[in-house]
Design a protein around this motif. Structure first.
Motif, short mmCIF file in Angstrom:
data_model
loop_
_atom_site.label_atom_id
_atom_site.label_comp_id
_atom_site.label_asym_id
_atom_site.label_seq_id
_atom_site.Cartn_x
_atom_site.Cartn_y
_atom_site.Cartn_z
N LEU A 73 14.16 9.60 46.97
CA LEU A 73 12.95 10.38 46.68
C LEU A 73 12.97 11.73 47.40
O LEU A 73 12.58 12.76 46.82
N ALA A 74 13.42 11.74 48.66
CA ALA A 74 13.49 13.00 49.41
C ALA A 74 14.44 13.97 48.75
O ALA A 74 14.16 15.17 48.63
N MET A 75 15.58 13.48 48.29
CA MET A 75 16.55 14.35 47.63
C MET A 75 16.06 14.79 46.25
O MET A 75 16.41 15.89 45.79
N LEU A 76 15.25 13.96 45.61
CA LEU A 76 14.68 14.37 44.32
C LEU A 76 13.75 15.56 44.50
O LEU A 76 13.78 16.52 43.73
N VAL A 77 12.90 15.49 45.54
CA VAL A 77 12.01 16.62 45.84
C VAL A 77 12.82 17.85 46.23
O VAL A 77 12.52 18.98 45.82
N ALA A 78 13.89 17.64 47.03
CA ALA A 78 14.75 18.75 47.42
C ALA A 78 15.43 19.37 46.20
O ALA A 78 15.62 20.59 46.14
N PHE A 79 15.77 18.54 45.23
CA PHE A 79 16.39 19.04 43.99
C PHE A 79 15.42 19.94 43.23
O PHE A 79 15.81 21.00 42.72
N VAL A 80 14.16 19.53 43.16
CA VAL A 80 13.16 20.36 42.48
C VAL A 80 12.98 21.69 43.21
O VAL A 80 12.92 22.76 42.59
N ALA A 81 12.92 21.62 44.56
CA ALA A 81 12.77 22.84 45.35
C ALA A 81 13.96 23.77 45.15
O ALA A 81 13.79 24.99 44.99
N LEU A 82 15.16 23.21 45.14
CA LEU A 82 16.36 24.04 44.93
C LEU A 82 16.39 24.63 43.53
O LEU A 82 16.90 25.74 43.33
N SER A 83 15.85 23.91 42.57
CA SER A 83 15.79 24.43 41.20
C SER A 83 14.86 25.64 41.15
O SER A 83 15.13 26.61 40.43
N ASP A 141 6.85 25.27 49.14
CA ASP A 141 6.21 23.96 49.07
C ASP A 141 5.21 23.89 47.93
O ASP A 141 5.16 22.91 47.18
N ARG A 142 4.40 24.96 47.76
CA ARG A 142 3.42 25.00 46.68
C ARG A 142 4.11 25.01 45.33
O ARG A 142 3.72 24.27 44.41
N ALA A 143 5.15 25.85 45.20
CA ALA A 143 5.86 25.94 43.93
C ALA A 143 6.54 24.62 43.58
O ALA A 143 6.56 24.21 42.42
N THR A 144 7.08 23.93 44.59
CA THR A 144 7.75 22.66 44.35
C THR A 144 6.76 21.61 43.88
O THR A 144 7.01 20.87 42.91
N LEU A 145 5.61 21.53 44.55
CA LEU A 145 4.58 20.56 44.15
C LEU A 145 4.10 20.85 42.73
O LEU A 145 3.95 19.93 41.91
N SER A 146 3.87 22.12 42.43
CA SER A 146 3.43 22.49 41.08
C SER A 146 4.50 22.14 40.05
O SER A 146 4.17 21.69 38.94
N ALA A 147 5.77 22.34 40.40
CA ALA A 147 6.86 22.02 39.48
C ALA A 147 6.93 20.52 39.21
O ALA A 147 7.19 20.10 38.08
N VAL A 148 6.71 19.71 40.24
CA VAL A 148 6.71 18.26 40.06
C VAL A 148 5.58 17.84 39.12
O VAL A 148 5.76 17.04 38.20
N VAL A 149 4.37 18.38 39.37
CA VAL A 149 3.23 18.06 38.52
C VAL A 149 3.47 18.51 37.08
O VAL A 149 3.21 17.77 36.12
#
Length: 288
Positions: free
Chosen positions: A84-94, A143-151
């Motif tokens: 899960l941590a790496m999944l979030v990191a993948f979204v952030a890197l994207s 952090d904000r952009a990553t959370l928004s991207a996940v949503v």
């Protein structure tokens, strides 16, 4: 007035991924996806060991290979947390990757580099024209952009999946209209709903061209990532190397897909800017 050109997007995508910063992001994607695979395989290995100890029957586990090369000895909880941590990191890197690949974000970075802390031009640096939008730096509010991207990913996948399940065509229309939701989340300080609305507005009048771009993105991703499967089979005697090669090709396929999307996004944004400039200063009552 410039229109979206798929051929231009392909040509620019090759140029953009060869940039030094893009190659740095590629290295990060490979590392993150490798760790994600470590977490997944470790989770499966731990679950298989539990199932065998308890002599349980769980459909699907009998089809797992005898050896999972990247699995390490972790509990199911730790392995899941790593994944899960790496999944979030993948979204952030994207998000970072798109900011690196997009010329809109690059223009803002160049502007910031020529200004001091007070926003004044640095002596000896030529002034740059301010961009039409307040695009963030590559690491600004990540952090904000990553959370928004996940949503947005969850909501968009649900909407497109529902459309595909019902009549197929509504799903394709939704996927095309929402194609630039993530680009707006990466390059502007907006939320998922505003980003989706702006994506719909941007694709209006260019639906077929955007759909063609998405087809090229999917085909290019499948083509490049399939090379990973070939490497995996060729390196059967060295399974760890094969898994890492597969991850590397998958990361390259993802970065190239983002580069294609970034070029299409920049082209349509340039067209929108031309339209805004064309009608700037004209009374609203006189607009068509």
């Amino acid at each position: 007035m410039a229109q979206l050109s798929v051929l231009t997007a392909i040509d620019e995508a090759f140029e953009r991924i060869s940039d030094r910063r893009a190659l740095t992001v590629l290295g990060g994607l490979v590392a993150v996806q490798a760790l994600m695979l470590v977490g997944l395989q470790s989770q499966l290995e731990a679950q298989r060991a539990f199932i065998e100890d308890e002599e349980l029957f769980v459909p699907g586990f009998e089809t797992l290979p005898d050896e999972l090369p990247l699995a390490i000895e972790l509990s199911v909880g730790l392995a899941t947390a790593l994944w899960l941590a790496m999944l979030v990191a993948f979204v952030a890197l994207s998000v970072v990757a798109f900011r690196v690949l997009s010329e809109r974000a690059a223009r803002t970075r160049r502007r910031d580099d020529t200004e001091d802390v007070d926003g004044e031009p640095v002596e000896g640096e030529p002034p740059l024209e301010s961009p039409t939008t307040d695009a963030p730096r590559w690491n600004d509010e990540l952090d904000r952009a990553t959370l928004s991207a996940v949503v947005a990913a969850f909501g968009g996948s649900l909407l497109v999946g529902l459309g595909l399940a019902l009549f197929v065509l509504p799903g394709l229309v939704a996927a095309t209209a929402l194609a630039f939701t993530h680009p707006y989340l990466a390059t502007e300080r907006v939320g998922p709903i505003d980003a989706a609305r702006r994506s719909v507005e941007l694709t209006r009048g260019s639906w077929l061209r955007v759909f063609a771009l998405l087809v090229v993105i999917v085909l290019s991703f499948l083509t490049v990532s399939s090379l990973g499967a070939v490497a995996l089979a060729a390196l059967e005697s060295a399974p760890v190397a094969g898994e890492l090669a597969n991850v590397a090709f998958g990361s390259l396929a993802w970065l190239f897909a983002l580069a294609l999307l970034a070029s299409g996004f920049d082209q349509l944004e340039a067209r929108r800017a031309e339209e805004d400039e064309k009608w700037a200063g004209i009374d609203d009552e006189l607009l068509p």
